[in-house]
Design an enzyme around this catalytic site. Structure first.
Site, mmCIF file in Angstrom:
data_model
loop_
_atom_site.group_PDB
_atom_site.id
_atom_site.type_symbol
_atom_site.label_atom_id
_atom_site.label_comp_id
_atom_site.label_asym_id
_atom_site.label_seq_id
_atom_site.Cartn_x
_atom_site.Cartn_y
_atom_site.Cartn_z
ATOM 1 C CE1 TYR B 80 -3.737 2.303 0.554
ATOM 2 C CE2 TYR B 80 -3.126 2.558 2.855
ATOM 3 C CZ TYR B 80 -3.933 2.900 1.789
ATOM 4 O OH TYR B 80 -4.930 3.807 1.974
ATOM 5 C CE1 TYR B 234 -3.870 -3.082 8.990
ATOM 6 C CE2 TYR B 234 -5.030 -1.181 8.095
ATOM 7 C CZ TYR B 234 -3.902 -1.737 8.653
ATOM 8 O OH TYR B 234 -2.814 -0.950 8.893
ATOM 9 C CG HIS B 235 -9.480 0.051 8.051
ATOM 10 N ND1 HIS B 235 -10.051 -0.823 7.153
ATOM 11 C CD2 HIS B 235 -8.552 0.754 7.377
ATOM 12 C CE1 HIS B 235 -9.492 -0.650 5.966
ATOM 13 N NE2 HIS B 235 -8.577 0.303 6.072
ATOM 14 C CE LYS B 588 -7.218 13.010 15.097
ATOM 15 N NZ LYS B 588 -5.833 12.500 15.286
ATOM 16 C CG ASP B 592 -5.072 12.775 11.935
ATOM 17 O OD1 ASP B 592 -5.353 11.594 11.684
ATOM 18 O OD2 ASP B 592 -4.355 13.123 12.890
ATOM 19 C CG HIS B 594 -4.754 8.165 12.314
ATOM 20 N ND1 HIS B 594 -4.451 8.950 11.231
ATOM 21 C CD2 HIS B 594 -4.354 6.904 12.001
ATOM 22 C CE1 HIS B 594 -3.886 8.191 10.297
ATOM 23 N NE2 HIS B 594 -3.821 6.942 10.734
HETATM 24 C C1 B12 Z 1 -4.116 2.759 13.962
HETATM 25 C C2 B12 Z 1 -3.678 3.421 12.661
HETATM 26 C C3 B12 Z 1 -4.649 3.613 11.695
HETATM 27 C C4 B12 Z 1 -6.109 3.214 11.881
HETATM 28 C C5 B12 Z 1 -6.819 4.350 12.632
HETATM 29 C C6 B12 Z 1 -7.932 3.898 13.508
HETATM 30 C C7 B12 Z 1 -8.466 5.028 14.345
HETATM 31 N N1 B12 Z 1 -9.747 5.207 14.333
HETATM 32 O O1 B12 Z 1 -7.708 5.715 14.992
HETATM 33 C C8 B12 Z 1 -6.529 3.065 10.414
HETATM 34 C C9 B12 Z 1 -6.223 1.660 9.952
HETATM 35 C C10 B12 Z 1 -7.998 3.366 10.116
HETATM 36 C C11 B12 Z 1 -5.563 4.009 9.738
HETATM 37 C C12 B12 Z 1 -5.809 4.596 8.541
HETATM 38 C C13 B12 Z 1 -4.935 5.456 7.893
HETATM 39 N N2 B12 Z 1 -3.685 5.742 8.247
HETATM 40 CO CO1 B12 Z 1 -2.939 5.147 9.895
HETATM 41 N N3 B12 Z 1 -1.958 4.477 11.410
HETATM 42 C C14 B12 Z 1 -2.343 3.831 12.462
HETATM 43 C C15 B12 Z 1 -1.113 3.452 13.302
HETATM 44 C C16 B12 Z 1 -0.713 2.054 12.878
HETATM 45 C C17 B12 Z 1 -1.280 3.491 14.805
HETATM 46 C C18 B12 Z 1 -1.877 4.757 15.398
HETATM 47 C C19 B12 Z 1 -2.494 4.461 16.753
HETATM 48 O O2 B12 Z 1 -3.703 4.490 16.903
HETATM 49 N N4 B12 Z 1 -1.691 4.109 17.743
HETATM 50 C C20 B12 Z 1 -2.179 3.843 19.092
HETATM 51 C C21 B12 Z 1 -2.487 5.165 19.808
HETATM 52 C C22 B12 Z 1 -2.965 4.907 21.206
HETATM 53 O O3 B12 Z 1 -1.290 5.881 19.817
HETATM 54 P P1 B12 Z 1 -1.125 7.432 19.441
HETATM 55 O O4 B12 Z 1 -2.267 7.921 18.651
HETATM 56 O O5 B12 Z 1 0.241 7.637 18.923
HETATM 57 O O6 B12 Z 1 -1.270 8.110 20.894
HETATM 58 C C23 B12 Z 1 -0.288 7.950 21.899
HETATM 59 C C24 B12 Z 1 0.727 9.082 21.924
HETATM 60 O O7 B12 Z 1 1.029 9.572 20.660
HETATM 61 C C25 B12 Z 1 0.133 10.082 22.851
HETATM 62 N N5 B12 Z 1 -0.863 11.015 22.352
HETATM 63 C C26 B12 Z 1 -1.513 11.075 21.172
HETATM 64 N N6 B12 Z 1 -2.367 12.083 21.161
HETATM 65 C C27 B12 Z 1 -2.313 12.696 22.349
HETATM 66 C C28 B12 Z 1 -2.994 13.781 22.865
HETATM 67 C C29 B12 Z 1 -2.734 14.197 24.161
HETATM 68 C C30 B12 Z 1 -3.502 15.328 24.732
HETATM 69 C C31 B12 Z 1 -1.767 13.524 24.945
HETATM 70 C C32 B12 Z 1 -1.501 13.937 26.314
HETATM 71 C C33 B12 Z 1 -1.072 12.437 24.416
HETATM 72 C C34 B12 Z 1 -1.350 12.026 23.131
HETATM 73 O O8 B12 Z 1 -0.462 9.256 23.826
HETATM 74 C C35 B12 Z 1 -1.018 8.094 23.218
HETATM 75 C C36 B12 Z 1 -0.788 6.922 24.142
HETATM 76 O O9 B12 Z 1 0.505 6.481 24.121
HETATM 77 C C37 B12 Z 1 -0.079 4.514 12.821
HETATM 78 C C38 B12 Z 1 1.378 4.092 12.904
HETATM 79 C C39 B12 Z 1 1.846 3.956 14.328
HETATM 80 N N7 B12 Z 1 2.354 2.812 14.695
HETATM 81 O O10 B12 Z 1 1.710 4.862 15.099
HETATM 82 C C40 B12 Z 1 -0.530 4.732 11.369
HETATM 83 C C41 B12 Z 1 -0.315 6.083 10.708
HETATM 84 C C42 B12 Z 1 -0.621 7.172 11.687
HETATM 85 N N8 B12 Z 1 -1.329 6.102 9.568
HETATM 86 C C43 B12 Z 1 -0.901 6.672 8.560
HETATM 87 C C44 B12 Z 1 -1.699 6.867 7.391
HETATM 88 C C45 B12 Z 1 -1.011 7.507 6.218
HETATM 89 C C46 B12 Z 1 -3.043 6.463 7.327
HETATM 90 C C47 B12 Z 1 -3.998 6.751 6.162
HETATM 91 C C48 B12 Z 1 -4.076 8.223 5.868
HETATM 92 C C49 B12 Z 1 -3.557 5.950 4.945
HETATM 93 C C50 B12 Z 1 -4.290 6.296 3.700
HETATM 94 N N9 B12 Z 1 -3.703 7.098 2.840
HETATM 95 O O11 B12 Z 1 -5.379 5.838 3.501
HETATM 96 C C51 B12 Z 1 -5.342 6.142 6.643
HETATM 97 C C52 B12 Z 1 -6.485 7.141 6.790
HETATM 98 C C53 B12 Z 1 -6.874 7.436 8.202
HETATM 99 C C54 B12 Z 1 -7.587 8.728 8.462
HETATM 100 N N10 B12 Z 1 -8.891 8.819 8.307
HETATM 101 O O12 B12 Z 1 -6.971 9.696 8.862
HETATM 102 C C55 B12 Z 1 0.509 7.170 8.686
HETATM 103 C C56 B12 Z 1 0.637 8.679 8.824
HETATM 104 C C57 B12 Z 1 1.888 9.177 8.116
HETATM 105 C C58 B12 Z 1 2.519 10.407 8.640
HETATM 106 N N11 B12 Z 1 2.099 10.963 9.739
HETATM 107 O O13 B12 Z 1 3.447 10.853 8.014
HETATM 108 C C59 B12 Z 1 1.026 6.340 9.916
HETATM 109 C C60 B12 Z 1 2.078 7.030 10.747
HETATM 110 C C61 B12 Z 1 1.586 5.002 9.360
HETATM 111 C C62 B12 Z 1 2.694 5.195 8.359
HETATM 112 N N12 B12 Z 1 3.947 5.260 8.792
HETATM 113 O O14 B12 Z 1 2.457 5.265 7.198
HETATM 114 N N13 B12 Z 1 -4.443 4.169 10.481
#
Ligand code: B12
Ligand SMILES: Nc1nc2c(ncn2[C@@H]2O[C@H](COP(=O)(O)OP(=O)(O)OP(=O)(O)O)[C@@H](O)[C@H]2O)c(=O)[nH]1
Ligand SMILES: [Mg+2]
Lengths: 325, 709
Positions: B80, B234-235, B588, B592, B594
């Protein structure tokens, strides 16, 4: 935090959003110094209050309160009115915290320049929901809003408080699966100035119309103490903006009738007096439990009752007479 | 513990001896799915399992949908990808195809997903950042330049703006000289899961389901080799669903599409064979394998109610993707190992095609290097490991078969629940599935934060000094280029004809007809993705999600009450001092979608005693700042994962200042490449929390920052 009352008074009167928001924060604060400050501010704002239509809205979780407020709010804003919404959200009893997602369901309205939406956590503050919302409502009136809506979840005490603030108390209901009044207490129905059965759309439409009749019958049983207003049962779809204008017509109709007869002024006065009495009771309670003699006697008597050495009546008499001496 | 015959009791004795006093029962562990995993499985566990000892290629297809599986032809390596511009993405595709990739899979950027052209004011931070922007067929033609669309199978992840994009693909092929019936590939076209987890919906569910049916209808007539819906679990997994939830909700979505197509008057065998699936494969190795087998069984079983005559209608063919969520920013090369395991699980589970993630998943879009390693992971499994030699090598495994059975049982319960709600579309409106997924996600986060679930490099065996990594950054000039191209296209087309065909789309939306057919017409006339989407929005409206908030789940999973209690004490003390609880807006911005992180952070903070406001999704910085001012919050917490942070966060801060909110504390979480930290600190961000942050620690940091103000 700004400590000059003038800052708040002039800011609110000028319609400054940030200062309006800060003033409501002061209203909600539990700090004595904030309360003192806000009392002064409110006194000076009072002359500018009283001009809005005060609409209270309640209903069980999920009935569509936020959606309704969004739809009605948009309708009013489009008619050039300024609308303030005070939404009370439940706080967790475990953590004390709360999660307030109201604006996720009022997306369009929350972006309107002529709307102000303030969600507030229910918990933790002195005087409870009624004190906070009552005063916040006055602040919004002083800020020049034409309509102030107060939205609370219809469980427990809060809807009674809302009725004691609002000119018009709207109860939102759903068409239940054949049941009568789904847990809504009789007392609340008696308070309602209108009932709107929401979600009158799609598969649900027929059921809603049926429910409307059932509720209408039920409402007949409560004879209202208000002779020139009998609460209508309406239907609407908050989601699809159907019947919302009709609900608003009803509110306006009520407002006009009540204003014309002077009943509105009477109602507000009655509410104010009731409010004073409530405050007095609360104040009395606080004052009472702070008295050293009470503080000393209460645990002792509690213990005696526990061991069967005294009766509740005797214990109360003992405390009260001890104060007379 | 099963006690059958002398043999098993002999084993029990031996094991107990090894355990030195701990009971054998204590070795039975419950999974998040609620399945008890025993330390040993035996032949007895397979007794009465109806599906065991069937053959691959025949109903119920537990052992695979093809008789010969990989012994004849391996799965398709389908990575992808998409970023920056059509031109750059095209170059990237061509390089990858030359290096062994077999199929294409296009990742569009978020404005395209949500039906906005690149010049729309709501997408200033999103163009080209998280996928490739396609505004018109001209972009589409560049995207597939030099790629023969009659030979290459192309998968397109598109759900919201599915009509203009699919139409764009069809017209691009047409102008390449390839007619519709030759096109092969897949359009995701799975709108239901967008409302659940993926968040790139445009219209409300009802008209969206019509769009799905229109596409299924059109393609079943004109594009016989094309997969018209890719029913995606998957999502859901990536948003937090466990394997049972993923299976149940995906299958239930599938059934809903089948019913919609039948209602639209189609014959089951005309479209069911063209439905495909998409599953996510995580780190619970055997569970993932069993899940794919269970899903195939359930689909075959449930599809029988529609009495298909063609056995292909019972067949669950699937694409898989390894889990991005399981990959970490910390010690990132570990991700290669995780992905390898997940790849193997997908293969042993019998997938038809596969995407493997890159080791820089938690930092940015893949670089050339990380993309190569990801691709080679599959090639090595395919060409070196010899696992392809035997069909369904795990068939007959006591454990895997038994686990397959457990997943079938558990998923059935949920599918029945959904039936009672009136099918998946109704269930989604009720909020049930989303709630389940978010609860599961909150529990998972709490287990990780307490180090109950191990993640190497994050909560165990951490590395002190991490070497900086190469990061792909998308230039903000991409947007300018797209805007200029749009202008050019609009100047050089017959605008009267465009207006006419857009009006026809609006009319078709209103009164009926096939929307794909008119969309193709509009694309031929050079109408843009945004224009076509708007033409329908006039009738359908734009969907606004209802955000439900769960509370208490994170705390309930939190056994370490000391940390929780000390945080609650801190927020209580704050309230005593300040007159109210610390109040935070979690928001948000941009397109975006996510929201997994923002949801779990919001619910956890409320459990700690914060008053938490959540904003609607897709806020502009001005909108978010206004909520912050009106609600008078102490802190704004921005969650940014789609690379818009460098544009959106400074705008938010400026907008706050304009309204007198200079004292509001700003923290940012999500995917922020380490190289951008200083940029954000310089514009006034107080603290940044990257992937893997422990939420209790985030809360303490926020409280510290508030106290130090
Ligand atoms: C889960 C995920 C998805 C899910 C989202 C489900 C959902 N409803 O959230 C699905 C499969 C749908 C998805 C889709 C897409 N995704 Co996505 N996804 C991810 C993934 C694998 C994990 C994110 C996640 O949820 N982690 C778990 C949560 C708990 O962690 P977190 O958000 O980072 O939050 C933690 C900290 O960051 C922090 N934090 C975050 N926010 C806040 C706020 C506050 C106030 C505080 C205190 C702390 C805090 O605390 C949290 C706990 O530790 C990441 C890669 C990765 N490993 O991170 C890619 C990623 C974010 N996705 C990516 C992309 C490109 C997409 C798509 C746009 C792809 C596409 N072109 O179609 C799509 C479209 C999504 C959309 N509508 O925006 C890219 C973004 C690229 C970039 N930033 O340069 C990433 C980085 C993957 C990659 N390397 O390509 N995705
Ligand atoms: N079909 C239909 N659904 C509605 C209507 N009004 C609200 N809803 C839906 O009902 C759900 C709850 O609506 P809310 O407005 O959040 O209800 P609420 O009473 O504020 O709920 P709480 O804040 O939980 O007490 C949402 O999914 C709405 O979309 C309506 O008129 N028709
Ligand atoms: Mg509500």
């Amino acid at each position: 935090m700004e400590t000059d009352p003038e800052y708040y008074v002039s800011g609110v009167c000028a319609g400054n959003r940030k200062i309006l928001a800060k003033t409501i924060t002061l209203v909600e604060s539990s700090l004595p110094k904030h309360q003192e400050l806000i009392t002064g501010v409110l006194n000076r704002l009072l002359p500018f209050t009283g001009k809005a239509v005060r609409l209270g809205i309640t209903g069980v979780p999920g009935v569509g309160k936020n959606t309704f407020v969004e739809s009605l709010g948009m309708l009013l804003v489009e008619r050039g009115q300024r609308v303030a919404i005070l939404a009370v959200d439940p706080s967790s009893t475990h953590s004390g915290g709360s999660i307030m997602g109201d604006k996720t369901r009022m997306e369009k309205l929350s972006a309107q320049p002529n709307a102000f939406i303030r969600p507030s956590p229910s918990g933790g503050t002195l005087g409870g929901v009624s004190r906070k919302t009552r005063e916040s409502l006055l602040v919004c009136e002083a800020a020049g809003f034409d309509v102030v809506m107060v939205e609370t979840v219809g469980v427990g005490q809060s809807e009674v408080s809302v009725a004691s603030i609002a000119d018009f108390f709207l109860l939102l209901m759903l068409a239940g699966a054949g049941d009568g009044l789904q847990g809504i207490k009789r007392g609340i129905l008696e308070l309602a100035d209108a009932v709107a059965v929401n979600k009158a759309d799609g598969d649900n439409l027929a059921k809603t119309l049926q429910a409307k009749n059932i509720y209408a019958d039920a409402m007949h049983l409560f004879s209202s103490d208000n002779t020139n207003w009998s609460p209508p049962i309406l239907t609407c779809s908050a989601l699809h903006m159907i019947g919302i204008a009709e609900v608003w017509e009803t509110v306006l109709d009520h407002h006009e009738k009540m204003s014309a007869t002077g009943a509105l002024e009477q109602k507000r006065k009655k509410q104010a007096i009731q409010w004073m009495l409530t405050l007095l009771e609360e104040g009395l309670k606080d004052w009472f439990y702070q008295i050293p003699e009470v503080k000393k006697l209460l645990p002792q008597l509690t213990w005696e009752i526990e061991r069967g050495e005294s009766t509740p009546t005797a214990a109360v008499r003992k405390i009260l007479t001890s104060l007379n001496n | 513990m099963a006690d059958s015959g002398p043999e098993i009791s002999k084993w029990q004795k031996l094991a107990e001896k090894e355990l030195r006093g701990t009971s054998l029962e204590s070795l039975t562990k419950s999974t998040p799915e609620g399945i008890d995993i025993k330390p040993l499985y035996t032949a007895e566990d397979l007794e009465n399992l109806e599906f065991v000892n069937n053959l691959p290629g025949v109903d119920p297809f537990v052992r695979g949908v093809r008789a010969s599986m990989y012994t004849n032809r391996p799965w398709t390596i389908r990575q992808y990808a998409g970023f920056s511009t059509a031109k750059e993405s095209n170059l990237f595709y061509r390089k990858n195809l030359a290096a062994g990739q077999k199929g294409l899979s296009v990742a569009f950027d978020l404005p395209t997903h949500r039906g906005y052209d690149s010049d729309h004011p709501r997408v200033t931070g999103d163009v080209g950042k998280a996928g490739v922007p396609v505004d018109s067929v001209e972009d589409m033609k560049i995207l597939f330049d030099g790629i023969p669309l009659d030979k290459m199978s192309v998968s397109m992840t598109m759900n919201g703006a599915v009509l203009p994009v699919l139409a764009g693909y069809i017209v691009a092929a047409e102008e390449q000289g390839v007619s519709q019936e030759k096109l092969m590939g897949t359009i995701q076209n799975d709108i239901l899961k967008e409302y659940l987890t993926r968040n790139t919906y445009i219209y409300p569910p009802e008209p969206s389901m019509r769009i799905v049916s229109d596409i299924v209808g059109y393609c079943s007539k004109n594009m016989p080799k094309y997969n018209t819906v890719s029913i995606s679990g998957y999502h859901m997994m990536e948003a937090g669903a466990d394997s049972v939830l993923q299976t149940a909700f995906t299958i239930a979505d599938g059934i809903e599409y089948v019913k919609a197509a039948l209602n639209a008057g189609l014959d089951i065998d005309d479209f069911a064979p063209r439905l495909s699936f998409f599953f996510g494969i995580g780190m619970n190795f055997f569970m993932e394998i069993a899940m794919l087998r269970a899903a195939r069984f359930l689909w075959a079983d449930l599809m029988k109610q529609f009495n298909p005559r063609n056995s292909n209608s019972l067949m669950l063919r699937t694409h898989c993707q390894t889990s991005g969520w399981s990959l970490t920013q910390q010690d990132p090369y570990n991700n290669i190992i995780r992905t390898t395991l997940e790849c193997l699980a997908a293969v042993l589970g019998g997938t038809q095609s596969l995407h493997t993630n890159s080791f820089d998943e938690a930092v940015s879009l893949p670089t050339d290097l990380s993309a190569r390693v990801a691709r080679n992971t599959q090639i090595i499994v395919q060409e070196e490991s010899q696992v392809t030699r035997v069909v369904d090598p795990l068939g007959g495994s006591y454990y895997v078969e038994s686990l397959t059975h457990s997943i079938i049982q558990e998923a059935r319960k949920i599918i029945n629940e959904i039936d009672e709600l009136g099918g998946m579309a109704k269930a989604i409106v009720s909020g049930m599935p989303k709630m389940r997924i978010e609860e599961s996600s909150a529990r998972r986060q709490a287990r990780i934060d307490q180090e109950k679930d191990v993640i190497v490099g994050v909560n165990k065996y951490q590395v002190e000094d991490e070497a900086p990594m190469e990061v792909r950054e998308i230039s903000s000039e991409v947007r300018d280029q797209q805007v200029a191209r749009l202008k050019e296209i609009k100047e050089n087309r017959d605008n009267v004809a465009v207006e006419k065909v857009l009006a026809a789309i609006t009319k078709c939306a209103e009164t009926g007809g096939n929307l794909l057919e008119v969309s193709i017409e509009a694309v031929r006339k050079r109408a843009t993705v945004g224009e076509i989407s708007d033409a329908m929005e006039k009738v359908f409206g734009r969907y606004v999600a209802t955000t439900q908030c769960i509370s208490g789940i994170y705390a309930s999973e939190y056994q370490d009450n000391e940390i929780l209690a000390s945080l609650r004490k801190r927020t209580d003390e704050f309230a005593e001092k300040e007159g109210r609880r610390p109040r935070i807006l979690v928001t948000k911005m941009g397109q975006d979608g996510h929201d997994r992180g923002s949801k779990v952070v919001a619910t956890a903070f409320a459990d700690f005693g914060f008053d938490v406001d959540i904003s609607p999704m897709f806020q502009t910085p001005a909108e978010a700042s206004r909520i912050a001012i009106d609600n008078d919050v102490h802190v704004v917490g921005v969650s940014s994962l789609a690379a818009g942070h460098k544009i959106l966060v400074p705008e938010l801060i400026a907008s706050l200042k304009k309204q007198g909110g200079e004292n509001v504390l700003i923290v940012v979480g999500g995917i922020i490449p380490p190289a951008d930290y200083d940029f954000l600190y310089d514009v006034g961000v107080a603290k940044i929390f990257g992937p893997g942050s422990v939420i209790t620690e985030c809360a303490n940091h926020v409280l510290n920052a508030l106290e130090n103000r």
